[in-house]
Scaffold this motif. Structure first.
Motif, PDB file in Angstrom:
ATOM      1  N   LYS A  19       0.835  -1.349   0.019  1.00 10.60           N
ATOM      2  CA  LYS A  19       0.097   0.019   0.114  1.00 10.60           C
ATOM      3  C   LYS A  19       0.749   1.119  -0.050  1.00 10.60           C
ATOM      4  O   LYS A  19       0.585   2.163  -0.685  1.00 10.60           O
ATOM      5  N   GLY A  20       1.950   1.331   0.787  1.00 10.09           N
ATOM      6  CA  GLY A  20       3.039   2.485   1.031  1.00 10.09           C
ATOM      7  C   GLY A  20       3.450   2.440  -0.642  1.00 10.09           C
ATOM      8  O   GLY A  20       3.733   3.773  -1.005  1.00 10.09           O
ATOM      9  N   ILE A  21       4.062   1.628  -1.177  1.00  8.77           N
ATOM     10  CA  ILE A  21       4.662   1.582  -2.442  1.00  8.77           C
ATOM     11  C   ILE A  21       3.931   2.057  -3.519  1.00  8.77           C
ATOM     12  O   ILE A  21       4.126   2.885  -4.282  1.00  8.77           O
ATOM     13  N   ASP A  22       2.533   1.607  -3.455  1.00  8.57           N
ATOM     14  CA  ASP A  22       1.325   2.244  -4.304  1.00  8.57           C
ATOM     15  C   ASP A  22       1.417   3.692  -4.318  1.00  8.57           C
ATOM     16  O   ASP A  22       1.465   4.440  -5.154  1.00  8.57           O
ATOM     17  N   GLU A  25       4.543   5.520  -5.453  1.00 12.44           N
ATOM     18  CA  GLU A  25       4.719   5.566  -6.802  1.00 12.44           C
ATOM     19  C   GLU A  25       3.768   6.512  -7.407  1.00 12.44           C
ATOM     20  O   GLU A  25       3.935   7.082  -8.404  1.00 12.44           O
ATOM     21  N   GLN A  26       2.563   6.607  -6.828  1.00 10.97           N
ATOM     22  CA  GLN A  26       1.480   7.785  -7.309  1.00 10.97           C
ATOM     23  C   GLN A  26       1.989   9.285  -7.131  1.00 10.97           C
ATOM     24  O   GLN A  26       1.713  10.026  -7.757  1.00 10.97           O
ATOM     25  N   LEU A  27       2.855   9.233  -6.179  1.00  8.53           N
ATOM     26  CA  LEU A  27       3.346  10.710  -5.706  1.00  8.53           C
ATOM     27  C   LEU A  27       4.669  11.023  -6.474  1.00  8.53           C
ATOM     28  O   LEU A  27       5.085  12.163  -6.529  1.00  8.53           O
ATOM     29  N   GLY A  28       5.200   9.827  -7.276  1.00  2.00           N
ATOM     30  CA  GLY A  28       6.298   9.943  -7.866  1.00  2.00           C
ATOM     31  C   GLY A  28       7.609  10.143  -7.288  1.00  2.00           C
ATOM     32  O   GLY A  28       8.544  10.910  -7.363  1.00  2.00           O
ATOM     33  N   LEU A  29       7.442   9.194  -6.068  1.00  2.00           N
ATOM     34  CA  LEU A  29       8.785   9.070  -5.036  1.00  2.00           C
ATOM     35  C   LEU A  29       9.420   7.865  -5.084  1.00  2.00           C
ATOM     36  O   LEU A  29       9.123   6.948  -4.499  1.00  2.00           O
ATOM     37  N   PRO A  30      10.052   7.573  -6.386  1.00  2.00           N
ATOM     38  CA  PRO A  30      10.577   6.204  -6.540  1.00  2.00           C
ATOM     39  C   PRO A  30      11.633   5.801  -5.495  1.00  2.00           C
ATOM     40  O   PRO A  30      11.603   4.609  -5.380  1.00  2.00           O
ATOM     41  N   HIS A  31      12.400   6.759  -5.057  1.00  6.11           N
ATOM     42  CA  HIS A  31      13.309   6.197  -3.768  1.00  6.11           C
ATOM     43  C   HIS A  31      12.653   5.847  -2.529  1.00  6.11           C
ATOM     44  O   HIS A  31      13.201   4.859  -1.959  1.00  6.11           O
ATOM     45  N   GLY A  36      10.353   0.641   0.273  1.00  5.19           N
ATOM     46  CA  GLY A  36       9.343  -0.164   0.514  1.00  5.19           C
ATOM     47  C   GLY A  36       9.579  -1.515  -0.048  1.00  5.19           C
ATOM     48  O   GLY A  36       9.589  -2.671   0.658  1.00  5.19           O
ATOM     49  N   TYR A  37      10.331  -1.649  -1.160  1.00  5.24           N
ATOM     50  CA  TYR A  37      10.488  -3.041  -1.664  1.00  5.24           C
ATOM     51  C   TYR A  37      11.654  -3.669  -1.048  1.00  5.24           C
ATOM     52  O   TYR A  37      11.788  -5.208  -0.740  1.00  5.24           O
ATOM     53  N   PHE A  38      12.624  -2.907  -0.392  1.00  6.78           N
ATOM     54  CA  PHE A  38      13.571  -3.322   0.198  1.00  6.78           C
ATOM     55  C   PHE A  38      13.137  -3.847   1.529  1.00  6.78           C
ATOM     56  O   PHE A  38      13.483  -4.828   2.110  1.00  6.78           O
ATOM     57  N   SER A  39      12.296  -2.980   2.369  1.00  3.40           N
ATOM     58  CA  SER A  39      11.588  -3.576   3.447  1.00  3.40           C
ATOM     59  C   SER A  39      10.734  -4.977   3.404  1.00  3.40           C
ATOM     60  O   SER A  39      10.975  -5.709   3.906  1.00  3.40           O
ATOM     61  N   LYS A  59      14.135  -5.804  -7.141  1.00  2.76           N
ATOM     62  CA  LYS A  59      12.696  -4.703  -7.505  1.00  2.76           C
ATOM     63  C   LYS A  59      13.415  -3.357  -6.881  1.00  2.76           C
ATOM     64  O   LYS A  59      13.341  -2.418  -7.716  1.00  2.76           O
ATOM     65  N   ALA A  60      13.824  -3.515  -5.472  1.00  3.65           N
ATOM     66  CA  ALA A  60      14.181  -2.065  -5.009  1.00  3.65           C
ATOM     67  C   ALA A  60      15.207  -1.381  -5.598  1.00  3.65           C
ATOM     68  O   ALA A  60      15.228  -0.294  -5.876  1.00  3.65           O
ATOM     69  N   ASN A  61      16.267  -2.194  -6.136  1.00  2.62           N
ATOM     70  CA  ASN A  61      17.402  -2.042  -6.887  1.00  2.62           C
ATOM     71  C   ASN A  61      17.000  -1.226  -8.344  1.00  2.62           C
ATOM     72  O   ASN A  61      17.607  -0.244  -8.626  1.00  2.62           O
ATOM     73  N   GLY A  62      16.044  -1.624  -8.869  1.00  8.27           N
ATOM     74  CA  GLY A  62      15.567  -1.108 -10.007  1.00  8.27           C
ATOM     75  C   GLY A  62      15.036   0.524  -9.831  1.00  8.27           C
ATOM     76  O   GLY A  62      14.674   1.059 -10.798  1.00  8.27           O
ATOM     77  N   TYR A  63      14.399   0.793  -8.507  1.00  8.68           N
ATOM     78  CA  TYR A  63      13.880   2.178  -8.444  1.00  8.68           C
ATOM     79  C   TYR A  63      14.792   3.027  -7.918  1.00  8.68           C
ATOM     80  O   TYR A  63      14.172   4.208  -7.478  1.00  8.68           O
ATOM     81  N   ARG A  64      15.725   2.834  -7.455  1.00 13.97           N
ATOM     82  CA  ARG A  64      16.695   4.019  -6.965  1.00 13.97           C
ATOM     83  C   ARG A  64      17.561   4.840  -7.986  1.00 13.97           C
ATOM     84  O   ARG A  64      17.572   4.255  -9.136  1.00 13.97           O
ATOM     85  N   ASN A  65      18.163   5.866  -7.631  1.00 10.95           N
ATOM     86  CA  ASN A  65      18.770   6.692  -8.611  1.00 10.95           C
ATOM     87  C   ASN A  65      20.161   6.145  -8.545  1.00 10.95           C
ATOM     88  O   ASN A  65      20.987   6.244  -7.369  1.00 10.95           O
TER      89      ASN A  65
END
Length: 170
Positions: A19-22, A25-31, A36-39, A59-65
């Motif tokens: 739920k937090g990840i969704d 993502e809606q807020l545009g905060l990929p980091h 969340g994925y890391f958790s 999956k977390a690895n793909g979302y970070r900068n």
């Protein structure tokens, strides 16, 4: 985190992480989504499901900068190394451990550069303070010299006028 750390209910924890990840993502905060994925990966490691842990952590690895998120990258790679070690895949564990160390070295170098920059800035500030004090002292000397010169001029004029008055009286 309550469902992960306190009551240890995997399904509830997973529900709230998703739920937090969704929301992130809606807020545009990929980091934040990466965290969340890391958790989720951490939760699965904790309960011993290392295959799912690797899935979520990758999956977390793909979302970070990759440009600036060195610390999270180091943690992700370190976690992947531990999970692969638990899965008895030493080649993958070594690969991710090596990646983690590379990012930690980058973090250390960055921190050293920041410290060096701060040191140099403080050194320049001290030098500037010394120069300001010297300038203030030089200004004081100049003003004092001008004051003494003016005082001497007035005294000379007064002595000259006094001497003239004495001559007139004589």
């Amino acid at each position: 985190m309550y469902y992960t750390d306190v009551v240890i209910q995997k399904d509830s924890a997973e529900f709230y992480y998703n739920k937090g990840i969704d929301i992130y993502e809606q807020l545009g905060l990929p980091h934040k989504a990466a965290l969340g994925y890391f958790s989720l990966g951490d939760l699965n490691s904790f309960i011993g499901d290392y295959d799912r842990a690797v899935y979520w952590t990758k999956k977390a690895n793909g979302y970070r900068n990759f440009n600036y998120d060195f610390e999270l990258t180091a943690y992700i790679n370190q976690k992947l190394a531990k999970d692969y070690k638990a899965l008895n895949q030493p080649d993958s564990a070594y690969k991710y451990l090596n990646e983690s160390l590379l990012y930690r070295d980058s973090i250390d170098i960055t921190r050293q550069n920041i410290s060096l920059t701060r040191f140099e800035a403080e050194k320049k500030e001290r030098e500037n303070l010394v120069l300001e004090k010297k300038n203030e002292r030089n200004q004081s000397i100049i003003y004092s010299s001008i004051g003494v010169f003016i005082l001497l001029v007035f005294l000379s004029i007064a002595i000259y006028q006094n001497a003239k008055k004495k001559q007139l009286l004589i």
